[in-house]
Design a protein around this motif. Structure first.
Motif, PDB file in Angstrom:
ATOM      1  N   ALA A  97      47.383  33.453  56.232  1.00 15.11           N
ATOM      2  CA  ALA A  97      48.676  34.157  56.160  1.00 15.11           C
ATOM      3  C   ALA A  97      49.318  33.896  54.801  1.00 15.11           C
ATOM      4  O   ALA A  97      49.320  32.759  54.312  1.00 15.11           O
ATOM      5  N   GLY A  98      49.820  34.939  54.176  1.00 19.19           N
ATOM      6  CA  GLY A  98      50.520  34.795  52.896  1.00 19.19           C
ATOM      7  C   GLY A  98      49.604  34.833  51.683  1.00 19.19           C
ATOM      8  O   GLY A  98      50.075  34.894  50.550  1.00 19.19           O
ATOM      9  N   ILE A  99      48.293  34.787  51.894  1.00 14.74           N
ATOM     10  CA  ILE A  99      47.360  34.820  50.756  1.00 14.74           C
ATOM     11  C   ILE A  99      46.934  36.262  50.490  1.00 14.74           C
ATOM     12  O   ILE A  99      46.484  36.969  51.390  1.00 14.74           O
ATOM     13  N   ARG A 100      47.077  36.677  49.210  1.00 16.97           N
ATOM     14  CA  ARG A 100      46.760  38.066  48.860  1.00 16.97           C
ATOM     15  C   ARG A 100      45.737  38.177  47.749  1.00 16.97           C
ATOM     16  O   ARG A 100      45.320  39.268  47.375  1.00 16.97           O
ATOM     17  N   PHE A 101      45.339  37.031  47.208  1.00 16.32           N
ATOM     18  CA  PHE A 101      44.314  37.017  46.156  1.00 16.32           C
ATOM     19  C   PHE A 101      43.358  35.868  46.470  1.00 16.32           C
ATOM     20  O   PHE A 101      43.795  34.717  46.676  1.00 16.32           O
ATOM     21  N   ALA A 102      42.058  36.181  46.586  1.00 13.88           N
ATOM     22  CA  ALA A 102      41.072  35.149  46.919  1.00 13.88           C
ATOM     23  C   ALA A 102      39.958  35.162  45.884  1.00 13.88           C
ATOM     24  O   ALA A 102      39.566  36.223  45.382  1.00 13.88           O
ATOM     25  N   ALA A 103      39.468  33.969  45.573  1.00  8.80           N
ATOM     26  CA  ALA A 103      38.367  33.867  44.609  1.00  8.80           C
ATOM     27  C   ALA A 103      37.334  32.886  45.142  1.00  8.80           C
ATOM     28  O   ALA A 103      37.646  32.030  45.979  1.00  8.80           O
TER      29      ALA A 103
END
Ligand code: 5GP
Ligand code: MN
Length: 365
Positions: free
Chosen positions: A288-294
């Protein structure tokens, strides 16, 4: 199935169509004529062929076979084990493991069908062999910014879910849907479901689901395809995933960002096989709240990087600007020729600006 109007669907990049390009000043033959005239067809997918690359190339191979035309499929390196069912005749050859046969096929062919990539550099080790080819080069792809000068004819839609969905439209609008048999349907669905992260991104258009309804009518088995791709991992791969989530996940809520990494030693510990890290990057976005993942993986002296984003956060530009890569708005990749520590440090250095200029200004989806 009704044949769709070619003129209405060509030269529009909406979900029902695609753009057709050719070299400036040239008047290309129709795709059908290229195929009818060819004696030796090679279908080419990109390096580290993923579900969409194997799906599109194997769908094209099976489609041509049901049309009565023989062809071969070539990749720069091997596909993952869970994709092998798409190649029941085992006709694919890869350059890394079968250098001479691949080189001979490319030297002999008079038509190259290039699927799921749009510039020669993505063919990695194979690229030099392609440069001095006399064969006609035809591109079918959904990535942005195709290298238009390199191709004799190109079919492009950067808004579509996958190369497989684009290929379905080409079968209808340029060729003949009568040759779409159940195996072609399974391969197309494999590409669509992997490139949309199992229908979680790039899939919010009704045309895609109309396509799938038609594939089901033609013999697609969605449950079989899902099981073969997603429920077919070795135990080690699940433990590798456990290591990522348990020990290698860094969450930066202040930047709405999460990243994971795996070192050479981690991959050896869990007996890494090609394809084992496919899809792991998406777990970052499940928070929740994360919009960019690497996600970063180490292969000898090179770090491979995968990026995923939500909404209008453009990770294609991010990969291009900072890590020599590219891809799509919501799914891209790049690389770094430094240690894992240095790569992570560089990522963390550029992250605040990316947050300030892009993530914080984007519309929540
Ligand atoms: P993945 O993270 O699954 O490896 O790649 C995601 C997307 O980014 C794919 O569509 C792939 O084609 C693209 N991509 C991955 N690595 C690179 C790269 O090094 N260069 C470019 N141009 N695209 C990449
Ligand atoms: Mn693709």
């Amino acid at each position: 199935m009704e044949r769709t109007n070619i003129q209405a669907n060509r030269n529009n990049e909406q979900h029902s169509g695609y753009k057709v390009f050719t070299r400036p000043g040239e008047n290309p033959l129709p795709l059908r004529t290229y195929i009818e005239n060819a004696r030796h067809i090679v279908i080419l997918g990109h390096n580290n062929p993923d579900g969409d690359a194997v799906g599109a190339t194997m769908a094209m191979y099976a489609y041509l076979k049901s049309w009565g035309k023989s062809s071969r499929v070539v990749y720069p390196n091997r596909y993952a084990k869970n994709l092998a069912w798409m190649d029941p005749d085992r006709i694919a050859v890869n350059f890394l493991e079968n250098h001479d046969e691949t080189a001979a096929l490319i030297a002999e062919c008079d038509l190259l069908l290039i699927m799921d990539f749009n510039r020669v550099s993505r063919a990695e080790g194979l690229a030099p062999l392609l440069e001095d080819k006399k064969a006609a080069r035809i591109m079918i792809d959904h990535h942005p910014e195709p290298d238009k000068h390199w191709f004799d004819l190109g079919f492009s839609n950067t808004k579509i879910s996958s190369t497989c969905e684009l290929l379905y439209r080409i079968f209808h609008q340029e060729l003949d849907p009568a040759f779409i048999n159940p195996h072609v349907c399974d391969c197309l669905y494999a590409g669509i479901s992997t490139d949309t992260g199992s229908f979680s991104y790039s899939c919010a258009h009704k045309e895609l689901f109309t396509t799938i309804a038609d594939l089901i009518a033609r013999g697609l088995d969605t449950v079989k395809v899902h099981q073969r791709i997603f429920d077919n991992f070795a135990e080690n791969r699940m433990r590798l995933l456990g290591c990522c989530l348990g020990e290698r996940l860094i969450v930066k809520p202040e930047y709405q960002t999460a990243y994971m990494y795996l070192t050479d030693a981690d991959m050896k510990r869990y007996n890494y096989q090609p394809g084992d890290t496919e899809g792991i990057v998406n777990y970052g976005l499940s928070i929740a709240g994360i919009r960019f993942a690497a996600f970063f993986t180490q292969k000898e002296k090179r770090i491979r990087m995968s990026f995923r984003s939500q909404g209008d956060i453009d990770v294609n530009l991010f990969a291009k600007e900072h890590f020599g890569g590219g891809g799509h708005k919501n799914a891209s990749g790049g690389h770094c020729f430094e240690s894992m520590e240095a790569t992570i440090a560089k990522f963390e250095r550029v992250l605040p600006d990316f947050y300030r200029n892009v993530i914080s200004r984007s519309k929540p989806s």
